[in-house]
Design a protein around this motif. Structure first.
Motif, PDB file in Angstrom:
ATOM      1  N   LEU A  80      -8.693  82.693  86.401  1.00 45.73           N
ATOM      2  CA  LEU A  80      -7.884  83.731  85.773  1.00 45.73           C
ATOM      3  C   LEU A  80      -8.368  83.935  84.339  1.00 45.73           C
ATOM      4  O   LEU A  80      -8.592  82.968  83.611  1.00 45.73           O
ATOM      5  CB  LEU A  80      -6.411  83.327  85.769  1.00 45.73           C
ATOM      6  N   PRO A  81      -8.533  85.164  83.888  1.00 47.90           N
ATOM      7  CA  PRO A  81      -8.933  85.405  82.500  1.00 47.90           C
ATOM      8  C   PRO A  81      -7.897  84.830  81.527  1.00 47.90           C
ATOM      9  O   PRO A  81      -6.691  84.962  81.747  1.00 47.90           O
ATOM     10  CB  PRO A  81      -9.011  86.929  82.409  1.00 47.90           C
ATOM     11  N   GLN A  82      -8.383  84.204  80.469  1.00 53.26           N
ATOM     12  CA  GLN A  82      -7.494  83.592  79.488  1.00 53.26           C
ATOM     13  C   GLN A  82      -7.316  84.521  78.293  1.00 53.26           C
ATOM     14  O   GLN A  82      -8.267  85.143  77.816  1.00 53.26           O
ATOM     15  CB  GLN A  82      -8.056  82.252  79.008  1.00 53.26           C
ATOM     16  N   LEU A  83      -6.073  84.611  77.812  1.00 51.92           N
ATOM     17  CA  LEU A  83      -5.769  85.405  76.628  1.00 51.92           C
ATOM     18  C   LEU A  83      -5.754  84.484  75.415  1.00 51.92           C
ATOM     19  O   LEU A  83      -4.921  83.571  75.332  1.00 51.92           O
ATOM     20  CB  LEU A  83      -4.402  86.085  76.782  1.00 51.92           C
ATOM     21  N   PRO A  84      -6.641  84.680  74.451  1.00 55.61           N
ATOM     22  CA  PRO A  84      -6.633  83.842  73.241  1.00 55.61           C
ATOM     23  C   PRO A  84      -5.370  84.114  72.421  1.00 55.61           C
ATOM     24  O   PRO A  84      -5.051  85.264  72.123  1.00 55.61           O
ATOM     25  CB  PRO A  84      -7.884  84.287  72.488  1.00 55.61           C
ATOM     26  N   ILE A  85      -4.632  83.055  72.064  1.00 62.53           N
ATOM     27  CA  ILE A  85      -3.367  83.212  71.348  1.00 62.53           C
ATOM     28  C   ILE A  85      -3.322  82.314  70.124  1.00 62.53           C
ATOM     29  O   ILE A  85      -4.094  81.355  69.999  1.00 62.53           O
ATOM     30  CB  ILE A  85      -2.155  82.890  72.256  1.00 62.53           C
ATOM     31  N   THR A  86      -2.411  82.613  69.233  1.00 61.51           N
ATOM     32  CA  THR A  86      -2.109  81.795  68.062  1.00 61.51           C
ATOM     33  C   THR A  86      -0.696  82.166  67.604  1.00 61.51           C
ATOM     34  O   THR A  86       0.041  82.788  68.373  1.00 61.51           O
ATOM     35  CB  THR A  86      -3.152  82.027  66.946  1.00 61.51           C
ATOM     36  N   VAL A  87      -0.306  81.803  66.384  1.00 69.61           N
ATOM     37  CA  VAL A  87       1.021  82.155  65.863  1.00 69.61           C
ATOM     38  C   VAL A  87       0.846  82.905  64.547  1.00 69.61           C
ATOM     39  O   VAL A  87      -0.147  82.744  63.836  1.00 69.61           O
ATOM     40  CB  VAL A  87       1.901  80.907  65.650  1.00 69.61           C
ATOM     41  N   ASP A  88       1.849  83.741  64.235  1.00 71.37           N
ATOM     42  CA  ASP A  88       1.815  84.458  62.971  1.00 71.37           C
ATOM     43  C   ASP A  88       2.610  83.686  61.914  1.00 71.37           C
ATOM     44  O   ASP A  88       3.075  82.555  62.159  1.00 71.37           O
ATOM     45  CB  ASP A  88       2.356  85.880  63.142  1.00 71.37           C
ATOM     46  N   ALA A  89       2.783  84.275  60.765  1.00 69.99           N
ATOM     47  CA  ALA A  89       3.458  83.592  59.655  1.00 69.99           C
ATOM     48  C   ALA A  89       4.912  83.275  59.966  1.00 69.99           C
ATOM     49  O   ALA A  89       5.494  82.354  59.369  1.00 69.99           O
ATOM     50  CB  ALA A  89       3.360  84.451  58.394  1.00 69.99           C
ATOM     51  N   GLU A  90       5.526  84.016  60.911  1.00 73.74           N
ATOM     52  CA  GLU A  90       6.930  83.795  61.244  1.00 73.74           C
ATOM     53  C   GLU A  90       7.105  82.863  62.435  1.00 73.74           C
ATOM     54  O   GLU A  90       8.233  82.628  62.882  1.00 73.74           O
ATOM     55  CB  GLU A  90       7.611  85.136  61.531  1.00 73.74           C
ATOM     56  N   GLY A  91       6.004  82.339  62.964  1.00 75.53           N
ATOM     57  CA  GLY A  91       6.095  81.411  64.079  1.00 75.53           C
ATOM     58  C   GLY A  91       6.111  82.058  65.443  1.00 75.53           C
ATOM     59  O   GLY A  91       6.322  81.377  66.453  1.00 75.53           O
ATOM     60  N   GLU A 110      -0.921  91.363  68.307  1.00 77.81           N
ATOM     61  CA  GLU A 110       0.128  91.805  69.227  1.00 77.81           C
ATOM     62  C   GLU A 110       0.991  90.615  69.644  1.00 77.81           C
ATOM     63  O   GLU A 110       0.493  89.599  70.126  1.00 77.81           O
ATOM     64  CB  GLU A 110      -0.484  92.452  70.463  1.00 77.81           C
ATOM     65  N   ARG A 111       2.308  90.729  69.434  1.00 75.95           N
ATOM     66  CA  ARG A 111       3.203  89.636  69.771  1.00 75.95           C
ATOM     67  C   ARG A 111       3.416  89.533  71.278  1.00 75.95           C
ATOM     68  O   ARG A 111       3.475  90.543  71.985  1.00 75.95           O
ATOM     69  CB  ARG A 111       4.551  89.813  69.073  1.00 75.95           C
ATOM     70  N   LEU A 112       3.555  88.286  71.742  1.00 83.32           N
ATOM     71  CA  LEU A 112       3.884  88.031  73.131  1.00 83.32           C
ATOM     72  C   LEU A 112       5.397  88.146  73.291  1.00 83.32           C
ATOM     73  O   LEU A 112       6.158  87.540  72.530  1.00 83.32           O
ATOM     74  CB  LEU A 112       3.421  86.636  73.557  1.00 83.32           C
ATOM     75  N   ALA A 113       5.851  88.912  74.282  1.00 84.57           N
ATOM     76  CA  ALA A 113       7.275  89.167  74.484  1.00 84.57           C
ATOM     77  C   ALA A 113       7.656  88.871  75.924  1.00 84.57           C
ATOM     78  O   ALA A 113       6.826  88.915  76.839  1.00 84.57           O
ATOM     79  CB  ALA A 113       7.615  90.613  74.145  1.00 84.57           C
ATOM     80  N   LEU A 114       8.939  88.555  76.115  1.00 87.75           N
ATOM     81  CA  LEU A 114       9.450  88.254  77.441  1.00 87.75           C
ATOM     82  C   LEU A 114       9.479  89.518  78.298  1.00 87.75           C
ATOM     83  O   LEU A 114       9.766  90.609  77.813  1.00 87.75           O
ATOM     84  CB  LEU A 114      10.860  87.665  77.347  1.00 87.75           C
ATOM     85  N   ASP A 115       9.198  89.338  79.556  1.00 89.72           N
ATOM     86  CA  ASP A 115       9.285  90.420  80.528  1.00 89.72           C
ATOM     87  C   ASP A 115      10.607  90.281  81.271  1.00 89.72           C
ATOM     88  O   ASP A 115      10.905  89.210  81.811  1.00 89.72           O
ATOM     89  CB  ASP A 115       8.116  90.325  81.512  1.00 89.72           C
ATOM     90  N   ILE A 172       8.414  85.963  71.460  1.00 88.59           N
ATOM     91  CA  ILE A 172       8.525  84.546  71.808  1.00 88.59           C
ATOM     92  C   ILE A 172       8.014  83.699  70.651  1.00 88.59           C
ATOM     93  O   ILE A 172       6.889  83.898  70.173  1.00 88.59           O
ATOM     94  CB  ILE A 172       7.734  84.233  73.084  1.00 88.59           C
ATOM     95  N   ARG A 173       8.825  82.744  70.216  1.00 93.58           N
ATOM     96  CA  ARG A 173       8.389  81.770  69.220  1.00 93.58           C
ATOM     97  C   ARG A 173       7.705  80.608  69.934  1.00 93.58           C
ATOM     98  O   ARG A 173       8.039  80.266  71.075  1.00 93.58           O
ATOM     99  CB  ARG A 173       9.575  81.247  68.413  1.00 93.58           C
ATOM    100  N   ALA A 174       6.788  79.983  69.228  1.00 95.60           N
ATOM    101  CA  ALA A 174       6.110  78.826  69.816  1.00 95.60           C
ATOM    102  C   ALA A 174       7.089  77.705  70.101  1.00 95.60           C
ATOM    103  O   ALA A 174       6.933  76.963  71.085  1.00 95.60           O
ATOM    104  CB  ALA A 174       4.998  78.350  68.885  1.00 95.60           C
ATOM    105  N   ASP A 175       8.130  77.576  69.278  1.00 91.47           N
ATOM    106  CA  ASP A 175       9.112  76.514  69.484  1.00 91.47           C
ATOM    107  C   ASP A 175       9.949  76.731  70.734  1.00 91.47           C
ATOM    108  O   ASP A 175      10.555  75.783  71.240  1.00 91.47           O
ATOM    109  CB  ASP A 175      10.038  76.411  68.263  1.00 91.47           C
TER     110      ASP A 175
END
Length: 378
Positions: free
Chosen positions: A328-339, A207-212, A218-221
Motif C-alpha cells: 500500500l502506498p505510504q503517506l508521509p506525515i508529521t505534526v504541525d505547531a499545534e500538535g 494538509e491536516r489529517l481529519a476523521l472520516d 486529528i492530534r497525534a495524542d
C-alpha cells in the motif's frame, strides 16, 4: 368340459416344449437385458427452397446483408443517442430518455448480428446432417491434418470465403459494434488527462489529517497504540458533491495507525515518513481497488475483505498474503505547531491497482528502492 378332458389338456401342456423366451436380469438391478438395436442411419436430406432455386438463395443472401447493415446502423445510432440525448444533473427525464434511446440502438445492433447470423446458418449454410465420432482431445498428426481439412470443408459449406458480401458486412457489423461501449467507457473518465487525475490526490504539504466523515482534525495524542482511524484530508469537507467530492475521497482515503516504535522496520530514507510510531497508508487495495478496512491489532496486519490480501504495517505495508502484488502506498506525515497530524506531501506513487502508465508517475527521489523493485511496484 369334464374332469377327464381337463386332466388330458393339462398333461398336454406340461409335455409340450415351452416357446417363451428366457428373460435375464442384471444382478441386483432386475433390469431386462436386450440386444442392441441396429443403427437406423440418418434421415434422408430434405433440400431447402434456397437449395433448389438460385433466385431465393440470392434473396436470402440479401436479407442477411440487410440485417448486418441494420446492426451497423444500430451501433452508429447508439453513439448518436448518447451524444444527442445527454444526461442532465438533477433531470430524471433526461436519464430516462438517454437510457431509452441508447438501449434501443444497442438492442438493434445486437439483434442485427444475431438474426443475420441465424438466417445465414438456416438458409445458406450446408444443411446436411453429419455424424462425428468422439476422439481423444489430442490426436495424431494425421487426425490434426484431418481437422484442418474439416475446417476448410466448413468454410466451403458455409460459404464464408465465397460469399464475400455477407462476410464483409458481418466483419463490419462486428467491428463497429464495440464503438458505443468505447464511447461510453471513455466518457466515464475525467475530461482532462485521466492518468494524471488518478495519479495525484488532495494530499499536499501541510494538509491536516481529519476523521472520516466528520472532517475533525486529528492530534497525534489522540492516536493510541492499537487504534485505527479512517482519515480524509481536512479540506475535503469544503468540496461539494458536484465538485468531485466522492472522486477525491476515493483517491485520498487513508488508514492511520499507531504502533510501538520498536516494531516499525523502516527502510533507509523513510525514517521520517512516520511520527512517533504513527503511520498512514492508502486505504485502496493495490489488487483491484477495494477498501482495506480491517486492522489486526496483535499482528499489525491490514486485510482487504474482497480477496483477502494482507499487508504488514510494520514493514511499509508489504504484501504477506493474497493476490495483491504491491505494498500500500505510504503517506508521509508529521505534526504541525499545534500538535495536529499533517501530510508532508502527496503519495509518492499512484494509489490503487496497476495501470500501464503507472511507472511514469512514481517519484524515484522519494521511493528509495532498486530499479527492479520499482518495476515490481509499477
Amino acid at each position: 368340459m369334464d374332469d377327464n378332458e381337463r386332466k388330458s389338456m393339462s398333461a398336454e401342456d406340461q409335455s409340450a416344449p415351452s416357446e417363451q423366451s428366457i428373460v435375464a436380469y442384471d444382478r441386483g438391478a432386475a433390469i431386462e437385458q436386450s440386444d442392441g438395436f441396429s443403427n437406423p442411419g440418418l434421415p434422408p436430406h430434405r433440400p431447402r427452397q434456397t437449395d433448389l432455386h438460385p433466385a431465393k438463395e440470392r434473396r436470402a443472401e440479401r436479407q442477411v446483408v440487410a440485417w448486418f447493415l441494420l446492426s451497423m446502423l444500430g451501433s452508429v445510432l447508439a453513439i448518436v443517442a448518447y451524444i444527442a440525448v445527454p444526461i442532465e444533473p438533477g433531470n430524471m427525464g433526461s436519464v430516462r430518455a438517454n437510457n431509452l434511446f441508447l438501449g434501443l440502438a444497442i438492442a438493434l445492433a445486437l439483434l442485427g448480428v444475431g438474426i443475420g447470423g441465424m438466417h445465414w446458418a438456416r438458409q445458406l449454410m450446408s444443411s446436411h446432417e453429419v455424424v462425428e465420432e468422439r476422439h481423444l482431445s489430442r490426436g495424431s498428426e494425421k487426425s490434426r491434418a484431418r481437422a484442418v481439412e474439416i475446417f476448410e470443408l466448413g468454410d466451403q459449406e458455409s460459404g464464408f470465403s465465397r460469399r464475400t458480401l455477407i462476410r464483409n458486412t458481418l466483419i463490419g457489423a462486428v467491428a463497429i459494434m464495440p464503438l458505443p461501449a468505447i464511447v461510453l467507457f471513455r466518457d466515464l473518465a475525467p475530461a482532462a488527462d485521466a492518468v494524471d487525475s488518478i495519479a495525484h490526490t488532495m494530499w499536499t504539504e501541510g494538509e491536516r489529517l481529519a476523521l472520516d466523515p466528520t472532517g475533525t482534525p486529528i492530534r497525534a495524542d489522540d492516536v493510541t497504540i492499537g487504534s485505527a482511524f479512517h482519515v480524509i484530508p481536512e479540506s475535503l469537507k469544503d468540496l461539494g458533491h458536484d465538485e468531485g467530492y466522492l472522486d477525491q475521497k476515493a483517491l485520498a482515503a487513508v488508514l492511520l495507525m499507531r504502533l510501538p516504535v520498536d516494531r516499525l522496520k523502516e527502510a533507509p530514507g523513510r525514517e521520517g515518513w512516520s511520527y512517533d510510531g504513527i503511520v498512514a497508508y492508502s486505504k485502496i487495495c493495490t489488487h483491484v481497488g477495494c477498501p482495506v478496512a480491517l486492522y489486526e491489532q496483535q499482528t499489525h496486519h491490514l486485510l482487504c475483505p474482497c480477496h483477502q490480501s494482507t499487508f504488514d504495517v510494520t514493514e511499509h505495508a508489504k504484501v504477506v498474503f493474497g493476490p495483491a502484488k504491491r505494498p500500500l502506498p505510504q503517506l508521509p506525515i508529521t505534526v504541525d505547531a499545534e500538535g495536529y497530524l499533517i501530510a508532508q506531501r502527496d503519495f509518492t506513487e499512484p494509489i490503487g491497482p496497476s495501470f500501464w502508465e503507472r511507472l511514469n508517475h512514481i517519484d524515484p527521489d522519494h521511493v528509495p528502492v532498486s530499479a527492479a523493485e520499482t518495476e515490481t511496484r509499477a
